[in-house]
Structures are given as C-alpha cells and as structure tokens.
Design a protein around this motif. Structure first.
Motif, PDB file in Angstrom:
ATOM      1  N   LEU A 195       0.980 -15.703  15.806  1.00  0.00           N
ATOM      2  CA  LEU A 195       0.860 -14.279  16.159  1.00  0.00           C
ATOM      3  C   LEU A 195       0.744 -13.425  14.902  1.00  0.00           C
ATOM      4  O   LEU A 195      -0.089 -12.506  14.840  1.00  0.00           O
ATOM      5  CB  LEU A 195       2.066 -13.834  16.983  1.00  0.00           C
ATOM      6  N   ASP A 196       1.557 -13.728  13.897  1.00  0.00           N
ATOM      7  CA  ASP A 196       1.505 -12.964  12.639  1.00  0.00           C
ATOM      8  C   ASP A 196       0.113 -13.055  12.019  1.00  0.00           C
ATOM      9  O   ASP A 196      -0.440 -12.052  11.560  1.00  0.00           O
ATOM     10  CB  ASP A 196       2.545 -13.490  11.650  1.00  0.00           C
ATOM     11  N   ARG A 197      -0.443 -14.273  12.019  1.00  0.00           N
ATOM     12  CA  ARG A 197      -1.774 -14.452  11.423  1.00  0.00           C
ATOM     13  C   ARG A 197      -2.847 -13.735  12.224  1.00  0.00           C
ATOM     14  O   ARG A 197      -3.796 -13.168  11.656  1.00  0.00           O
ATOM     15  CB  ARG A 197      -2.105 -15.944  11.324  1.00  0.00           C
ATOM     16  N   PHE A 198      -2.729 -13.722  13.543  1.00  0.00           N
ATOM     17  CA  PHE A 198      -3.715 -13.028  14.375  1.00  0.00           C
ATOM     18  C   PHE A 198      -3.662 -11.517  14.134  1.00  0.00           C
ATOM     19  O   PHE A 198      -4.708 -10.855  14.060  1.00  0.00           O
ATOM     20  CB  PHE A 198      -3.503 -13.343  15.851  1.00  0.00           C
ATOM     21  N   TYR A 199      -2.461 -10.972  14.014  1.00  0.00           N
ATOM     22  CA  TYR A 199      -2.355  -9.532  13.756  1.00  0.00           C
ATOM     23  C   TYR A 199      -2.868  -9.184  12.359  1.00  0.00           C
ATOM     24  O   TYR A 199      -3.482  -8.117  12.161  1.00  0.00           O
ATOM     25  CB  TYR A 199      -0.916  -9.055  13.957  1.00  0.00           C
ATOM     26  N   LEU A 200      -2.659 -10.079  11.388  1.00  0.00           N
ATOM     27  CA  LEU A 200      -3.220  -9.859  10.051  1.00  0.00           C
ATOM     28  C   LEU A 200      -4.744  -9.923  10.100  1.00  0.00           C
ATOM     29  O   LEU A 200      -5.429  -9.133   9.438  1.00  0.00           O
ATOM     30  CB  LEU A 200      -2.685 -10.909   9.075  1.00  0.00           C
ATOM     31  N   LEU A 201      -5.274 -10.862  10.885  1.00  0.00           N
ATOM     32  CA  LEU A 201      -6.730 -10.972  11.039  1.00  0.00           C
ATOM     33  C   LEU A 201      -7.293  -9.723  11.697  1.00  0.00           C
ATOM     34  O   LEU A 201      -8.342  -9.208  11.291  1.00  0.00           O
ATOM     35  CB  LEU A 201      -7.074 -12.218  11.862  1.00  0.00           C
ATOM     36  N   LEU A 202      -6.593  -9.215  12.695  1.00  0.00           N
ATOM     37  CA  LEU A 202      -7.026  -7.989  13.370  1.00  0.00           C
ATOM     38  C   LEU A 202      -7.048  -6.818  12.389  1.00  0.00           C
ATOM     39  O   LEU A 202      -7.991  -6.015  12.378  1.00  0.00           O
ATOM     40  CB  LEU A 202      -6.084  -7.690  14.543  1.00  0.00           C
ATOM     41  N   SER A 203      -6.019  -6.741  11.540  1.00  0.00           N
ATOM     42  CA  SER A 203      -5.960  -5.681  10.531  1.00  0.00           C
ATOM     43  C   SER A 203      -7.114  -5.815   9.538  1.00  0.00           C
ATOM     44  O   SER A 203      -7.738  -4.817   9.154  1.00  0.00           O
ATOM     45  CB  SER A 203      -4.615  -5.765   9.799  1.00  0.00           C
ATOM     46  N   PHE A 204      -7.425  -7.059   9.151  1.00  0.00           N
ATOM     47  CA  PHE A 204      -8.539  -7.326   8.237  1.00  0.00           C
ATOM     48  C   PHE A 204      -9.856  -6.864   8.843  1.00  0.00           C
ATOM     49  O   PHE A 204     -10.680  -6.210   8.181  1.00  0.00           O
ATOM     50  CB  PHE A 204      -8.576  -8.833   7.936  1.00  0.00           C
ATOM     51  N   ILE A 205     -10.068  -7.171  10.121  1.00  0.00           N
ATOM     52  CA  ILE A 205     -11.300  -6.791  10.818  1.00  0.00           C
ATOM     53  C   ILE A 205     -11.430  -5.269  10.881  1.00  0.00           C
ATOM     54  O   ILE A 205     -12.496  -4.708  10.619  1.00  0.00           O
ATOM     55  CB  ILE A 205     -11.320  -7.385  12.240  1.00  0.00           C
ATOM     56  N   ARG A 206     -10.335  -4.614  11.222  1.00  0.00           N
ATOM     57  CA  ARG A 206     -10.382  -3.153  11.358  1.00  0.00           C
ATOM     58  C   ARG A 206     -10.627  -2.472  10.018  1.00  0.00           C
ATOM     59  O   ARG A 206     -11.274  -1.411   9.972  1.00  0.00           O
ATOM     60  CB  ARG A 206      -9.100  -2.664  12.028  1.00  0.00           C
ATOM     61  N   GLN A 207     -10.146  -3.072   8.944  1.00  0.00           N
ATOM     62  CA  GLN A 207     -10.437  -2.542   7.616  1.00  0.00           C
ATOM     63  C   GLN A 207     -11.927  -2.672   7.314  1.00  0.00           C
ATOM     64  O   GLN A 207     -12.543  -1.769   6.740  1.00  0.00           O
ATOM     65  CB  GLN A 207      -9.610  -3.280   6.562  1.00  0.00           C
ATOM     66  N   LYS A 208     -12.515  -3.804   7.722  1.00  0.00           N
ATOM     67  CA  LYS A 208     -13.956  -4.007   7.527  1.00  0.00           C
ATOM     68  C   LYS A 208     -14.766  -2.967   8.309  1.00  0.00           C
ATOM     69  O   LYS A 208     -15.752  -2.424   7.816  1.00  0.00           O
ATOM     70  CB  LYS A 208     -14.357  -5.415   7.977  1.00  0.00           C
ATOM     71  N   ILE A 209     -14.338  -2.704   9.545  1.00  0.00           N
ATOM     72  CA  ILE A 209     -15.034  -1.708  10.372  1.00  0.00           C
ATOM     73  C   ILE A 209     -14.970  -0.336   9.714  1.00  0.00           C
ATOM     74  O   ILE A 209     -15.963   0.405   9.677  1.00  0.00           O
ATOM     75  CB  ILE A 209     -14.412  -1.668  11.788  1.00  0.00           C
ATOM     76  N   LYS A 210     -13.801  -0.035   9.165  1.00  0.00           N
ATOM     77  CA  LYS A 210     -13.621   1.254   8.479  1.00  0.00           C
ATOM     78  C   LYS A 210     -14.549   1.350   7.267  1.00  0.00           C
ATOM     79  O   LYS A 210     -15.201   2.378   7.043  1.00  0.00           O
ATOM     80  CB  LYS A 210     -12.165   1.393   8.042  1.00  0.00           C
ATOM     81  N   GLU A 211     -14.630   0.256   6.489  1.00  0.00           N
ATOM     82  CA  GLU A 211     -15.498   0.244   5.302  1.00  0.00           C
ATOM     83  C   GLU A 211     -16.961   0.369   5.698  1.00  0.00           C
ATOM     84  O   GLU A 211     -17.717   1.129   5.089  1.00  0.00           O
ATOM     85  CB  GLU A 211     -15.291  -1.057   4.521  1.00  0.00           C
ATOM     86  N   LYS A 212     -17.374  -0.385   6.713  1.00  0.00           N
ATOM     87  CA  LYS A 212     -18.773  -0.339   7.148  1.00  0.00           C
ATOM     88  C   LYS A 212     -19.126   1.033   7.710  1.00  0.00           C
ATOM     89  O   LYS A 212     -20.230   1.529   7.544  1.00  0.00           O
ATOM     90  CB  LYS A 212     -19.047  -1.410   8.214  1.00  0.00           C
ATOM     91  N   GLY A 213     -18.144   1.635   8.381  1.00  0.00           N
ATOM     92  CA  GLY A 213     -18.376   2.960   8.967  1.00  0.00           C
ATOM     93  C   GLY A 213     -18.687   3.990   7.915  1.00  0.00           C
ATOM     94  O   GLY A 213     -19.538   4.860   8.103  1.00  0.00           O
ATOM     95  N   SER A 214     -18.012   3.867   6.774  1.00  0.00           N
ATOM     96  CA  SER A 214     -18.232   4.846   5.709  1.00  0.00           C
ATOM     97  C   SER A 214     -19.590   4.660   5.031  1.00  0.00           C
ATOM     98  O   SER A 214     -20.096   5.547   4.377  1.00  0.00           O
ATOM     99  CB  SER A 214     -17.121   4.728   4.655  1.00  0.00           C
ATOM    100  N   ASN A 215     -20.167   3.456   5.215  1.00  0.00           N
ATOM    101  CA  ASN A 215     -21.461   3.173   4.593  1.00  0.00           C
ATOM    102  C   ASN A 215     -22.622   3.141   5.585  1.00  0.00           C
ATOM    103  O   ASN A 215     -23.750   2.808   5.238  1.00  0.00           O
ATOM    104  CB  ASN A 215     -21.400   1.828   3.857  1.00  0.00           C
ATOM    105  N   SER A 216     -22.316   3.420   6.853  1.00  0.00           N
ATOM    106  CA  SER A 216     -23.325   3.522   7.915  1.00  0.00           C
ATOM    107  C   SER A 216     -24.094   2.224   8.157  1.00  0.00           C
ATOM    108  O   SER A 216     -25.289   2.242   8.433  1.00  0.00           O
ATOM    109  CB  SER A 216     -24.325   4.652   7.594  1.00  0.00           C
ATOM    110  N   PHE A 217     -23.422   1.061   8.036  1.00  0.00           N
ATOM    111  CA  PHE A 217     -24.053  -0.221   8.351  1.00  0.00           C
ATOM    112  C   PHE A 217     -23.874  -0.496   9.840  1.00  0.00           C
ATOM    113  O   PHE A 217     -22.961  -1.199  10.258  1.00  0.00           O
ATOM    114  CB  PHE A 217     -23.424  -1.355   7.522  1.00  0.00           C
ATOM    115  N   GLN A 218     -24.746   0.073  10.664  1.00  0.00           N
ATOM    116  CA  GLN A 218     -24.555   0.020  12.107  1.00  0.00           C
ATOM    117  C   GLN A 218     -24.579  -1.395  12.666  1.00  0.00           C
ATOM    118  O   GLN A 218     -23.753  -1.751  13.507  1.00  0.00           O
ATOM    119  CB  GLN A 218     -25.619   0.886  12.796  1.00  0.00           C
ATOM    120  N   GLU A 219     -25.543  -2.232  12.236  1.00  0.00           N
ATOM    121  CA  GLU A 219     -25.613  -3.599  12.744  1.00  0.00           C
ATOM    122  C   GLU A 219     -24.375  -4.395  12.341  1.00  0.00           C
ATOM    123  O   GLU A 219     -23.840  -5.168  13.118  1.00  0.00           O
ATOM    124  CB  GLU A 219     -26.878  -4.299  12.231  1.00  0.00           C
TER     125      GLU A 219
END
Length: 363
Positions: free
Chosen positions: A133-157
């Motif tokens: 569970l700890d690893r899954f929540y860390l993975l979820l946090s990692f993914i959401r950080q990526k989404i945040k980074e991509k959002g700031s750079n407008s990489f829609q795909e």
C-alpha cells in the motif's frame, strides 16, 4: 518509459521497428503475448551472458521483462531481488540526460512504468500488504507530480498517458482496499476522483459494487443508472479505454448484479446472455451466467456454458476462477468427477500459458 511516449515522441521517426528501440524487443513482446514466460527468462539470460545489450535502456527493458516473467511464474522472491538490484529508480544512472552521446535531446527517467508498477505490486505477493500500500501511494504521488509537470508544459498527449496511469493505479489501490474490506477508504478514493470530474464508467460501476457491499442498494442503483446514462449520452473520459461493446456489456453486467441481489437469477441470466451474444470473450458474463444457472439448479446447462466457453476461446476463457468453478460443478454433478477433472487438466496442459496454475483443477 517515463520519457516521451514512442507514439508521440518526435524522435520516433528515427526508429523503423520495435527492434530499433531495444534489442529484439519485438520477440520479447511476442513471447509475452503468448504467455511464454520461461522462454523470456531464457532469452534474457542469453542476451546478458553474450553481452548483447549495448545501451543502458536495453538493460532496463530486459530487466523489466525478466521481472514480469518471474512474477507470472510466481517466483516473487526472485523478482523482488531483481528489482532491488536497481537500488534507486531516481538515480542519475537511469536518466537519459546522463548519456548525452547516446540519447541526444532526451531527458527524464528511462525506467519503464511497468517496472514501477510491479515494484508496488510485489509486496502483496510476498504477504507484506502495508509495504505494498505504501508503495502504491508513493507511485500515485509520483504520477500526479508528472501530471503537474506536463500540465505546466502543455504536453497534452503525455498528460493523457499519465492520466490513464493514474486511473489504473487507483483501480488497483481500490481493489487492494476492497480485498481487505476497507469499504470506507474505497468510497473516499472513488468519490475524490468523481469530484475531480473523472467520467470513468468502470470506476462508477465499482462505486456501485462497493455500495452493494455495504448494503446501500439504492445508492448502487443510482451509480449503475449513472453509468447507463453516460452510455446513452456517449460520455466517456477516455481514461478507461472502453470500446462500445465493452461499455454496453458493463451496463448489462451492472443490471445483472442488481437482479442477483434480489435473487432474480432468470433476469440476471438474460443480461449475461446479451453480453455473451455481443462478445463471447466476456469471461465475467460467462462465469456469472453459469453460476446463476447453478443457483437455478440447472447444473447440466451451467457446466455446458463453461465448457463451451473453453472450447470456443481457450486463450481468453482459460482463467483460474472459471476453471475452479467448472471443477466444483463436476464434483456436484458426476460420481466419476476425478476422471473428468484429469481429462480437463490434460487438455489445459496443452493450451495454457506458462503462468496458469494447473493445481486449480484439483485433479
């Protein structure tokens, strides 16, 4: 990989095939699709012993296939040791920019997402639920950080790919909590997604299923009705990747669940039959139709439903739950069930992938 997706990467034009992306990658992929996991282990071992892997990302891709094969073959300790050999996924040695001569103009992690997922999943296989569970929540946090980074750079795909990964990991988390009957946690996770405008029919169906588990039948009906309305209005956020047939079958299966709660097995069978008529590879509908027939004391037809499914599409229908149910029905219906199960077991040995657990026949 965590870098640009091969389908959207401007550097993709440099590669003519999967084999240009990594050493004999097409062959590995083909073996995986056929469930030939032992052959994958042999291929990885040979490539390593002959020094056929020339680039850093080659080693990571082969390690990922090796870990996947070990996991499929239930060699969980070996798979865990293989992943642990990497030490830190975020190390500079696993970043494209650390090798500018090999990967000009590329940046980010070259660790495949599949490896990060298996890393989170393995502790559950090793009976360490909390670490999983700890690893899954860390993975979820990692993914959401990526989404945040991509959002700031407008990489829609790229955002769309990471959103799908977020959705997938959340489904897995919900499944793990559901298995432990952490219903409140499941409801909170799902409602949080819905509040953020996720229009995933599979997710909302799962909400309905959990509501049924806690006795909120009216709430479940409301969730299932919402899914049906989404289908009628053509609404799907794209993260679930449902085809029209899959979406229709989801609606029918949801209706069947409500009938099952009311012990209206005849109506449930009708819903499952509609699913099977549209898609005879819908194993959930096949299995549940057979169970409903068994509840209706029609054991003969129940067995026929499962046997016909195995004959028709063995590579799809050959799942352990279905085989376990079929063997249980043999035990109820036949005095000589041991002989029948041995025949089934011998047939399975000829068509099953390497990771199929043949002991489920109890032959």
């Amino acid at each position: 990989m965590d870098g640009p997706s091969p389908t959207t990467d401007p550097l993709r034009n440099e590669f003519g095939s999967l084999n240009d992306l990594a050493h004999e990658l097409a062959s590995l992929q083909d073996l995986a699709l056929r469930g030939s996991w032992r052959s994958i282990l042999d291929k990885v071992s040979r490539a390593r012993s002959l020094d056929l892997l020339s680039k850093p990302h080659d080693h990571l891709i082969y390690l990922s296939y090796n870990v996947l094969a070990l996991t499929k073959l239930r060699r969980f300790t070996d798979a865990s040791a293989e992943i642990d050999s990497l030490h830190d996924f975020n190390s500079h040695q696993y970043k494209y920019e650390s090798y500018p001569q090999l990967y000009p103009s590329r940046s980010g992690s070259m660790v495949p997402f599949s490896l990060r997922f298996i890393h989170a999943q393995l502790p559950f296989k090793l009976e360490n639920r909390q670490e999983g569970l700890d690893r899954f929540y860390l993975l979820l946090s990692f993914i959401r950080q990526k989404i945040k980074e991509k959002g700031s750079n407008s990489f829609q795909e790229s955002i769309k790919i990471w959103r799908k990964r977020e959705n997938f990991v959340l489904h897995c988390l919900i499944g793990h909590h559901l298995g432990a009957k952490d219903f409140i946690v499941c409801l909170d996770l799902i409602r949080d997604l819905i509040d953020h405008d996720y229009l995933d029919p599979v997710l909302i169906s799962k909400l309905g299923y959990i509501q049924m588990q806690v006795g909120d039948i009216e709430g479940a009906k409301g969730s299932f009705h919402r899914v049906e309305t989404m289908f009628n209005e053509g609404k799907n956020d794209g993260y679930s990747s449902l085809s029209e047939v899959e979406f229709r079958n989801l609606v029918n299966r949801n209706k069947a669940l409500i009938y099952l709660v009311g012990k209206d097995y005849v109506s449930a069978v009708r819903e499952y039959e509609e699913c099977i008529e549209r898609d005879h590879t819908d194993v959930v509908a096949v299995n549940n139709k057979a169970l409903c027939l068994m509840y209706l004391r029609d054991l003969s037809d129940s067995i026929k439903v499962l046997e016909n499914s195995l004959e028709r599409v063995p590579t799809v229908a050959l799942n352990e739950t279905l085989v376990i149910n079929l063997c249980s029905m043999y035990e109820l219906a036949h005095v000589n069930h041991s002989e029948i199960k041995r025949t089934l077991s011998n047939w399975i040995a000829g068509v099953a992938p390497d990771d199929f657990d043949a002991s489920c026949t109890r032959a």
